[in-house]
Design a protein around this motif. Sequence first.
Motif, mmCIF file in Angstrom:
data_model
loop_
_atom_site.group_PDB
_atom_site.id
_atom_site.type_symbol
_atom_site.label_atom_id
_atom_site.label_comp_id
_atom_site.label_asym_id
_atom_site.label_seq_id
_atom_site.Cartn_x
_atom_site.Cartn_y
_atom_site.Cartn_z
ATOM 1 N N GLY A 105 0.824 -1.226 0.000
ATOM 2 C CA GLY A 105 0.000 0.000 0.000
ATOM 3 C C GLY A 105 0.846 1.259 0.000
ATOM 4 N N SER A 106 1.930 1.236 0.759
ATOM 5 C CA SER A 106 2.801 2.414 0.908
ATOM 6 C C SER A 106 3.487 2.763 -0.396
ATOM 7 N N SER A 107 3.871 1.742 -1.148
ATOM 8 C CA SER A 107 4.596 1.957 -2.379
ATOM 9 C C SER A 107 3.646 2.385 -3.498
ATOM 10 N N SER A 147 12.221 9.498 2.230
ATOM 11 C CA SER A 147 12.305 9.442 3.693
ATOM 12 C C SER A 147 11.382 8.356 4.255
ATOM 13 N N LYS A 148 10.215 8.168 3.607
ATOM 14 C CA LYS A 148 9.354 7.041 4.029
ATOM 15 C C LYS A 148 9.914 5.801 3.319
ATOM 16 N N GLY A 149 11.056 5.353 3.852
ATOM 17 C CA GLY A 149 11.858 4.341 3.167
ATOM 18 C C GLY A 149 11.170 3.008 2.965
ATOM 19 N N GLY A 164 14.623 4.656 6.433
ATOM 20 C CA GLY A 164 13.764 3.577 6.901
ATOM 21 C C GLY A 164 13.377 3.821 8.338
ATOM 22 N N ALA A 165 14.370 4.272 9.121
ATOM 23 C CA ALA A 165 14.013 4.819 10.422
ATOM 24 C C ALA A 165 13.389 6.171 10.077
ATOM 25 N N LEU A 166 12.118 6.314 10.345
ATOM 26 C CA LEU A 166 11.399 7.501 9.901
ATOM 27 C C LEU A 166 11.943 8.772 10.562
ATOM 28 N N GLY A 167 11.778 9.890 9.846
ATOM 29 C CA GLY A 167 12.114 11.191 10.434
ATOM 30 C C GLY A 167 13.499 11.690 10.115
ATOM 31 N N MET A 180 8.141 12.380 2.128
ATOM 32 C CA MET A 180 7.870 11.910 3.502
ATOM 33 C C MET A 180 6.467 11.309 3.586
ATOM 34 N N GLY A 181 6.236 10.508 4.606
ATOM 35 C CA GLY A 181 4.896 9.999 4.867
ATOM 36 C C GLY A 181 4.172 10.952 5.801
ATOM 37 N N ASP A 182 2.846 10.828 5.843
ATOM 38 C CA ASP A 182 2.131 11.698 6.794
ATOM 39 C C ASP A 182 2.226 11.134 8.209
ATOM 40 N N GLY A 183 2.202 9.814 8.348
ATOM 41 C CA GLY A 183 2.413 9.228 9.674
ATOM 42 C C GLY A 183 3.794 9.599 10.198
ATOM 43 N N GLU A 184 4.729 9.725 9.281
ATOM 44 C CA GLU A 184 6.117 10.075 9.636
ATOM 45 C C GLU A 184 6.205 11.443 10.322
ATOM 46 N N GLN A 185 5.200 12.265 10.080
ATOM 47 C CA GLN A 185 5.231 13.626 10.645
ATOM 48 C C GLN A 185 5.167 13.613 12.182
ATOM 49 N N ALA A 186 4.900 12.444 12.746
ATOM 50 C CA ALA A 186 4.879 12.349 14.210
ATOM 51 C C ALA A 186 6.292 12.381 14.792
ATOM 52 N N GLU A 187 7.301 12.227 13.938
ATOM 53 C CA GLU A 187 8.697 12.235 14.428
ATOM 54 C C GLU A 187 9.153 13.675 14.676
ATOM 55 N N GLY A 188 9.729 13.928 15.835
ATOM 56 C CA GLY A 188 10.157 15.289 16.197
ATOM 57 C C GLY A 188 11.230 15.847 15.286
ATOM 58 N N ARG A 233 0.276 12.345 1.544
ATOM 59 C CA ARG A 233 -0.803 12.499 2.537
ATOM 60 C C ARG A 233 -1.935 11.507 2.240
ATOM 61 N N ASN A 234 -1.657 10.240 2.570
ATOM 62 C CA ASN A 234 -2.694 9.230 2.300
ATOM 63 C C ASN A 234 -3.583 8.982 3.522
ATOM 64 N N ARG A 235 -3.315 9.703 4.597
ATOM 65 C CA ARG A 235 -4.146 9.687 5.816
ATOM 66 C C ARG A 235 -4.145 8.360 6.567
ATOM 67 N N LEU A 236 -3.285 7.433 6.141
ATOM 68 C CA LEU A 236 -3.154 6.180 6.892
ATOM 69 C C LEU A 236 -1.703 5.977 7.267
ATOM 70 N N GLN A 237 -1.470 5.355 8.412
ATOM 71 C CA GLN A 237 -0.105 4.858 8.667
ATOM 72 C C GLN A 237 -0.182 3.356 8.891
ATOM 73 N N ILE A 238 0.573 2.749 9.836
ATOM 74 C CA ILE A 238 0.557 1.270 9.869
ATOM 75 C C ILE A 238 -0.808 0.693 10.233
ATOM 76 N N THR A 239 -1.336 1.163 11.355
ATOM 77 C CA THR A 239 -2.491 0.460 11.910
ATOM 78 C C THR A 239 -3.803 1.208 11.741
ATOM 79 N N TRP A 288 -3.185 -3.225 4.064
ATOM 80 C CA TRP A 288 -2.270 -3.436 2.944
ATOM 81 C C TRP A 288 -0.959 -2.689 3.120
ATOM 82 N N HIS A 289 -0.770 -2.074 4.298
ATOM 83 C CA HIS A 289 0.491 -1.356 4.564
ATOM 84 C C HIS A 289 1.682 -2.261 4.234
ATOM 85 N N HIS A 290 1.705 -3.468 4.842
ATOM 86 C CA HIS A 290 2.767 -4.387 4.437
ATOM 87 C C HIS A 290 2.264 -5.811 4.233
HETATM 88 C C1 LIG Z 1 11.549 5.865 13.802
HETATM 89 C C2 LIG Z 1 10.555 4.856 13.321
HETATM 90 N N1 LIG Z 1 9.479 4.574 14.086
HETATM 91 C C3 LIG Z 1 8.575 3.653 13.672
HETATM 92 C C4 LIG Z 1 8.752 2.997 12.489
HETATM 93 C C5 LIG Z 1 7.779 1.915 12.084
HETATM 94 N N2 LIG Z 1 6.961 2.328 10.945
HETATM 95 C C6 LIG Z 1 7.223 1.872 9.703
HETATM 96 S S1 LIG Z 1 6.146 2.479 8.566
HETATM 97 C C7 LIG Z 1 5.291 3.326 9.747
HETATM 98 C C8 LIG Z 1 4.091 4.140 9.388
HETATM 99 C C9 LIG Z 1 4.418 5.171 8.406
HETATM 100 O O1 LIG Z 1 3.258 5.790 7.972
HETATM 101 P P1 LIG Z 1 3.334 6.894 6.892
HETATM 102 O O2 LIG Z 1 4.486 7.775 7.142
HETATM 103 O O3 LIG Z 1 2.007 7.552 6.822
HETATM 104 O O4 LIG Z 1 3.658 6.079 5.586
HETATM 105 P P2 LIG Z 1 2.677 5.435 4.510
HETATM 106 O O5 LIG Z 1 1.278 5.496 5.010
HETATM 107 O O6 LIG Z 1 2.830 6.269 3.313
HETATM 108 O O7 LIG Z 1 3.156 4.048 4.354
HETATM 109 C C10 LIG Z 1 5.856 3.149 11.007
HETATM 110 C C11 LIG Z 1 5.342 3.762 12.240
HETATM 111 C C12 LIG Z 1 9.897 3.314 11.724
HETATM 112 N N3 LIG Z 1 10.134 2.737 10.540
HETATM 113 N N4 LIG Z 1 10.764 4.267 12.146
#
Ligand SMILES: Cc1ncc(C[n+]2csc(CCOP(=O)(O)OP(=O)(O)O)c2C)c(N)n1
Length: 275
Positions: A29-31, A64-66, A113-116, A142-150, A173-179, A249-251
């Motif tokens: 889904g992410s790709s 960045s959203k590796g 891959g380590a977000l942020g 970048m991912g939108d979920g990734e924006q939670a990283e300081g 900005r797909n409004r979804l992250q992992i869960t 479908w994230h992974h």
């Molecule tokens: C520092 C860090 N914390 C947690 C994760 C685990 N993680 C992998 S993907 C992901 C969600 C990312 O969501 P988003 O940035 O919205 O990406 P997309 O929805 O486009 O896949 C998380 C929390 C990680 N890779 N790196």
Amino acid sequence: MENSLLLKSIEIRRSLLKTIYNANMGHTGSSLSNVDILVTLFYQVMSYKVKDPTWEERDRFILSKGHGVESYYCILADLGYFPEKELDTFCQFKTRLIGHPNNKVPGVEVNTGALGHGLPIAVGMALAAKLDKKGYRVFVVMGDGEQAEGSIWEGAMAASHYKLDNLIGIIDRNRLQITGNTEDIMSLEPFKEKWQSFGWKVIEVNGHDIDELLKVFNSTPKKKDKPTIIIANTIKGKGVSFMENKAAWHHKVPDKKQLEKALLELSSQEGDLGE
Ligand SMILES: Cc1ncc(C[n+]2csc(CCOP(=O)(O)OP(=O)(O)O)c2C)c(N)n1
């Protein structure tokens, strides 16, 4: 409408689905979400030389959203950075095509891959371009979920402090992250205003509309002395109906039947484009 780029996006979607199926691993889904952004950048916007991946004047690209790396590897293979056959080694023992961008692969600038981390690295690259009086631009997805990283916000602050108008951030900005939904997990809204308050020029686009993406990419920097952020509204799983907007479908990896169904859908989209 950029028909050739739309067709290229379909080709890359097909290729990434096969790559993930073959590896039995990946972030489907992410790709699929970032394909149109990457295709527009790599086939129409950025300057680079495939035969000389470290050419000094090249535009820099960081995913960045590796975890959404499959589209990136499929594009690099299609461009000729490495043989397409190598995609069959994705996530296999001793491959260099590991599940997140790896700078042993020609065309990949940095490991992510380590977000942020992508944005702060991009800030350093854009600042280096200014100090060296070079004209290249730095693009970071970048991912939108990734924006939670300081670290994103530290990077955002530094970019406007150093007036990095050669830096373009794109948020998938797909409004979804992992869960689940980003707004439930760590809300971002009012998102545009947050970036504006950090001193960025903010532009919102449809992240699957290649014409719109082209227009915006080709006209940045929009403001002198300001970095630009493009909030690209996208659909996670885009292009495959049963994967769209589903956090699962994230992974998740498609089974044989699902792969065939997905490829059929992509073929019919290709047919609609008159090919
Ligand atoms: C520092 C860090 N914390 C947690 C994760 C685990 N993680 C992998 S993907 C992901 C969600 C990312 O969501 P988003 O940035 O919205 O990406 P997309 O929805 O486009 O896949 C998380 C929390 C990680 N890779 N790196």
